[in-house]
Motif scaffolding. Structure first.
Motif, PDB file in Angstrom:
ATOM      1  N   ASN A  18       0.796  -1.214   0.000  1.00  0.00           N
ATOM      2  CA  ASN A  18       0.000   0.000   0.000  1.00  0.00           C
ATOM      3  C   ASN A  18       0.836   1.274   0.000  1.00  0.00           C
ATOM      4  OD1 ASN A  18      -2.488  -1.269  -0.023  1.00  0.00           O
ATOM      5  ND2 ASN A  18      -2.449  -1.552   2.180  1.00  0.00           N
ATOM      6  N   ALA A  19       2.118   1.167  -0.246  1.00  0.00           N
ATOM      7  CA  ALA A  19       2.988   2.340  -0.251  1.00  0.00           C
ATOM      8  C   ALA A  19       2.543   3.301  -1.351  1.00  0.00           C
ATOM      9  CB  ALA A  19       4.433   1.931  -0.467  1.00  0.00           C
ATOM     10  N   TYR A  20       2.463   4.578  -1.005  1.00  0.00           N
ATOM     11  CA  TYR A  20       2.019   5.579  -1.969  1.00  0.00           C
ATOM     12  C   TYR A  20       3.068   6.660  -2.190  1.00  0.00           C
ATOM     13  CZ  TYR A  20      -0.641   9.306  -4.124  1.00  0.00           C
ATOM     14  OH  TYR A  20      -1.069  10.286  -4.975  1.00  0.00           O
ATOM     15  N   LEU A  21       3.542   7.261  -1.131  1.00  0.00           N
ATOM     16  CA  LEU A  21       4.391   8.438  -1.272  1.00  0.00           C
ATOM     17  C   LEU A  21       5.757   8.115  -1.870  1.00  0.00           C
ATOM     18  CD1 LEU A  21       4.523  11.447  -0.835  1.00  0.00           C
ATOM     19  CD2 LEU A  21       5.419  11.029   1.443  1.00  0.00           C
ATOM     20  N   TRP A  22       6.426   7.076  -1.386  1.00  0.00           N
ATOM     21  CA  TRP A  22       7.755   6.748  -1.897  1.00  0.00           C
ATOM     22  C   TRP A  22       7.717   6.370  -3.380  1.00  0.00           C
ATOM     23  CZ3 TRP A  22      12.408   8.015  -0.950  1.00  0.00           C
ATOM     24  CH2 TRP A  22      13.464   7.290  -1.463  1.00  0.00           C
ATOM     25  N   PRO A  23       6.832   5.486  -3.831  1.00  0.00           N
ATOM     26  CA  PRO A  23       6.771   5.222  -5.276  1.00  0.00           C
ATOM     27  C   PRO A  23       6.378   6.452  -6.095  1.00  0.00           C
ATOM     28  CG  PRO A  23       5.681   3.471  -4.103  1.00  0.00           C
ATOM     29  CD  PRO A  23       5.996   4.538  -3.099  1.00  0.00           C
ATOM     30  N   LEU A  24       5.557   7.327  -5.526  1.00  0.00           N
ATOM     31  CA  LEU A  24       5.175   8.544  -6.235  1.00  0.00           C
ATOM     32  C   LEU A  24       6.386   9.432  -6.487  1.00  0.00           C
ATOM     33  CD1 LEU A  24       2.832  10.293  -7.328  1.00  0.00           C
ATOM     34  CD2 LEU A  24       2.699  11.320  -5.051  1.00  0.00           C
ATOM     35  N   VAL A  25       7.292   9.494  -5.535  1.00  0.00           N
ATOM     36  CA  VAL A  25       8.487  10.323  -5.671  1.00  0.00           C
ATOM     37  C   VAL A  25       9.512   9.680  -6.593  1.00  0.00           C
ATOM     38  CG1 VAL A  25      10.457  11.260  -4.389  1.00  0.00           C
ATOM     39  CG2 VAL A  25       8.162  11.421  -3.432  1.00  0.00           C
ATOM     40  N   ILE A  26       9.692   8.374  -6.487  1.00  0.00           N
ATOM     41  CA  ILE A  26      10.791   7.689  -7.169  1.00  0.00           C
ATOM     42  C   ILE A  26      10.445   7.296  -8.606  1.00  0.00           C
ATOM     43  CG2 ILE A  26      12.217   5.607  -7.110  1.00  0.00           C
ATOM     44  CD1 ILE A  26      12.952   7.753  -5.056  1.00  0.00           C
ATOM     45  N   ILE A  27       9.287   6.729  -8.832  1.00  0.00           N
ATOM     46  CA  ILE A  27       8.950   6.188 -10.152  1.00  0.00           C
ATOM     47  C   ILE A  27       8.616   7.316 -11.110  1.00  0.00           C
ATOM     48  CG2 ILE A  27       7.354   4.727 -11.425  1.00  0.00           C
ATOM     49  CD1 ILE A  27       7.090   3.038  -8.920  1.00  0.00           C
ATOM     50  N   GLN A  28       9.283   7.312 -12.266  1.00  0.00           N
ATOM     51  CA  GLN A  28       9.091   8.397 -13.223  1.00  0.00           C
ATOM     52  C   GLN A  28       8.388   7.954 -14.500  1.00  0.00           C
ATOM     53  OE1 GLN A  28      12.868  10.207 -13.844  1.00  0.00           O
ATOM     54  NE2 GLN A  28      13.073  10.840 -11.722  1.00  0.00           N
ATOM     55  N   SER A  29       8.392   6.667 -14.807  1.00  0.00           N
ATOM     56  CA  SER A  29       7.756   6.221 -16.041  1.00  0.00           C
ATOM     57  C   SER A  29       6.357   5.663 -15.756  1.00  0.00           C
ATOM     58  CB  SER A  29       8.608   5.151 -16.730  1.00  0.00           C
ATOM     59  OG  SER A  29       8.608   3.971 -15.971  1.00  0.00           O
ATOM     60  N   GLU A  30       5.502   5.784 -16.739  1.00  0.00           N
ATOM     61  CA  GLU A  30       4.125   5.292 -16.596  1.00  0.00           C
ATOM     62  C   GLU A  30       4.066   3.769 -16.547  1.00  0.00           C
ATOM     63  OE1 GLU A  30       1.074   6.797 -16.319  1.00  0.00           O
ATOM     64  OE2 GLU A  30       2.159   8.657 -15.972  1.00  0.00           O
ATOM     65  N   GLN A  31       5.012   3.087 -17.178  1.00  0.00           N
ATOM     66  CA  GLN A  31       4.989   1.620 -17.218  1.00  0.00           C
ATOM     67  C   GLN A  31       5.331   0.994 -15.866  1.00  0.00           C
ATOM     68  OE1 GLN A  31       7.010   3.233 -19.587  1.00  0.00           O
ATOM     69  NE2 GLN A  31       5.663   3.084 -21.354  1.00  0.00           N
ATOM     70  N   ASN A  32       6.051   1.705 -15.015  1.00  0.00           N
ATOM     71  CA  ASN A  32       6.503   1.137 -13.750  1.00  0.00           C
ATOM     72  C   ASN A  32       5.650   1.541 -12.553  1.00  0.00           C
ATOM     73  OD1 ASN A  32       8.636  -0.099 -15.049  1.00  0.00           O
ATOM     74  ND2 ASN A  32      10.008   1.615 -14.704  1.00  0.00           N
ATOM     75  N   THR A  34       2.969   1.653  -9.618  1.00  0.00           N
ATOM     76  CA  THR A  34       2.321   0.609  -8.824  1.00  0.00           C
ATOM     77  C   THR A  34       0.804   0.720  -8.982  1.00  0.00           C
ATOM     78  OG1 THR A  34       2.219   2.003  -6.860  1.00  0.00           O
ATOM     79  CG2 THR A  34       4.196   0.664  -7.143  1.00  0.00           C
ATOM     80  N   ILE A  35       0.109  -0.282  -8.512  1.00  0.00           N
ATOM     81  CA  ILE A  35      -1.346  -0.286  -8.670  1.00  0.00           C
ATOM     82  C   ILE A  35      -1.992   0.812  -7.822  1.00  0.00           C
ATOM     83  CG2 ILE A  35      -1.860  -1.991  -6.884  1.00  0.00           C
ATOM     84  CD1 ILE A  35      -3.895  -3.132  -9.033  1.00  0.00           C
ATOM     85  N   VAL A  36      -1.390   1.152  -6.692  1.00  0.00           N
ATOM     86  CA  VAL A  36      -1.923   2.230  -5.861  1.00  0.00           C
ATOM     87  C   VAL A  36      -1.817   3.570  -6.599  1.00  0.00           C
ATOM     88  CG1 VAL A  36      -1.673   3.426  -3.669  1.00  0.00           C
ATOM     89  CG2 VAL A  36      -1.365   0.966  -3.761  1.00  0.00           C
ATOM     90  N   LEU A  37      -0.714   3.796  -7.282  1.00  0.00           N
ATOM     91  CA  LEU A  37      -0.555   5.023  -8.057  1.00  0.00           C
ATOM     92  C   LEU A  37      -1.503   5.052  -9.254  1.00  0.00           C
ATOM     93  CD1 LEU A  37       3.317   5.453  -8.055  1.00  0.00           C
ATOM     94  CD2 LEU A  37       1.633   6.671  -6.684  1.00  0.00           C
ATOM     95  N   MET A  38      -1.747   3.900  -9.864  1.00  0.00           N
ATOM     96  CA  MET A  38      -2.686   3.840 -10.984  1.00  0.00           C
ATOM     97  C   MET A  38      -4.113   4.144 -10.512  1.00  0.00           C
ATOM     98  SD  MET A  38      -0.878   3.382 -13.593  1.00  0.00           S
ATOM     99  CE  MET A  38      -1.998   2.939 -14.869  1.00  0.00           C
ATOM    100  N   ILE A  39      -4.489   3.618  -9.361  1.00  0.00           N
ATOM    101  CA  ILE A  39      -5.816   3.907  -8.820  1.00  0.00           C
ATOM    102  C   ILE A  39      -5.950   5.396  -8.515  1.00  0.00           C
ATOM    103  CG2 ILE A  39      -7.341   3.526  -6.841  1.00  0.00           C
ATOM    104  CD1 ILE A  39      -6.254   0.658  -6.763  1.00  0.00           C
ATOM    105  N   SER A  40      -4.905   5.975  -7.984  1.00  0.00           N
ATOM    106  CA  SER A  40      -4.927   7.407  -7.682  1.00  0.00           C
ATOM    107  C   SER A  40      -5.069   8.245  -8.950  1.00  0.00           C
ATOM    108  CB  SER A  40      -3.648   7.798  -6.948  1.00  0.00           C
ATOM    109  OG  SER A  40      -3.570   9.177  -6.791  1.00  0.00           O
ATOM    110  N   SER A  41      -4.386   7.850 -10.011  1.00  0.00           N
ATOM    111  CA  SER A  41      -4.492   8.627 -11.249  1.00  0.00           C
ATOM    112  C   SER A  41      -5.848   8.430 -11.922  1.00  0.00           C
ATOM    113  CB  SER A  41      -3.357   8.253 -12.206  1.00  0.00           C
ATOM    114  OG  SER A  41      -3.492   6.920 -12.644  1.00  0.00           O
ATOM    115  N   ILE A  42      -6.451   7.257 -11.774  1.00  0.00           N
ATOM    116  CA  ILE A  42      -7.783   7.021 -12.335  1.00  0.00           C
ATOM    117  C   ILE A  42      -8.825   7.856 -11.587  1.00  0.00           C
ATOM    118  CG2 ILE A  42      -9.628   5.311 -12.568  1.00  0.00           C
ATOM    119  CD1 ILE A  42      -7.464   3.210 -13.037  1.00  0.00           C
ATOM    120  N   ALA A  43      -8.696   7.919 -10.259  1.00  0.00           N
ATOM    121  CA  ALA A  43      -9.697   8.591  -9.436  1.00  0.00           C
ATOM    122  C   ALA A  43      -9.525  10.099  -9.396  1.00  0.00           C
ATOM    123  CB  ALA A  43      -9.645   8.039  -8.017  1.00  0.00           C
ATOM    124  N   SER A  44      -8.455  10.643  -9.957  1.00  0.00           N
ATOM    125  CA  SER A  44      -8.208  12.074  -9.804  1.00  0.00           C
ATOM    126  C   SER A  44      -8.724  12.911 -10.974  1.00  0.00           C
ATOM    127  CB  SER A  44      -6.709  12.317  -9.635  1.00  0.00           C
ATOM    128  OG  SER A  44      -6.029  11.960 -10.820  1.00  0.00           O
TER     129      SER A  44
END
Length: 85
Positions: A18-32, A34-44
């Motif tokens: 369920n990590a959100y903040l660390w992957p949000l800061v580190i991951i720069q490409s759309e392909q990588n 996480t599912i939590v970040l994808m849910i956040s982008s869908i819901a925003s």
């Protein structure tokens, strides 16, 4: 010790899954992402499709349920092991 390891495994898996903040800061490409970040982008969006968001949440919850049900017996024994009857 099985129960302590099971509880630690469940908690550590849940926090890393369920990590959100660390992957949000580190991951720069759309392909990588996480599912939590994808849910956040869908819901925003301006008009989020709540059916798609809820389906993504259910899919994201399934691995946590599998881990919990696999370790449920040891987890419950650890919780009830300290209670004397």
């Amino acid at each position: 010790m099985k129960s302590a390891y099971a509880a630690a495994a469940i908690y550590s898996f849940m926090t890393s899954w369920n990590a959100y903040l660390w992957p949000l800061v580190i991951i720069q490409s759309e392909q990588n992402k996480t599912i939590v970040l994808m849910i956040s982008s869908i819901a925003s969006g301006y008009t989020p499709d709540f059916g798609v968001v809820m389906m993504a949440v259910v899919i994201a919850t399934l691995p946590m349920l599998v881990v919990f049900f696999a370790l449920q017996k040891q987890f419950v024994q650890g919780v009830l092991g300290s209670v004397k009857q």
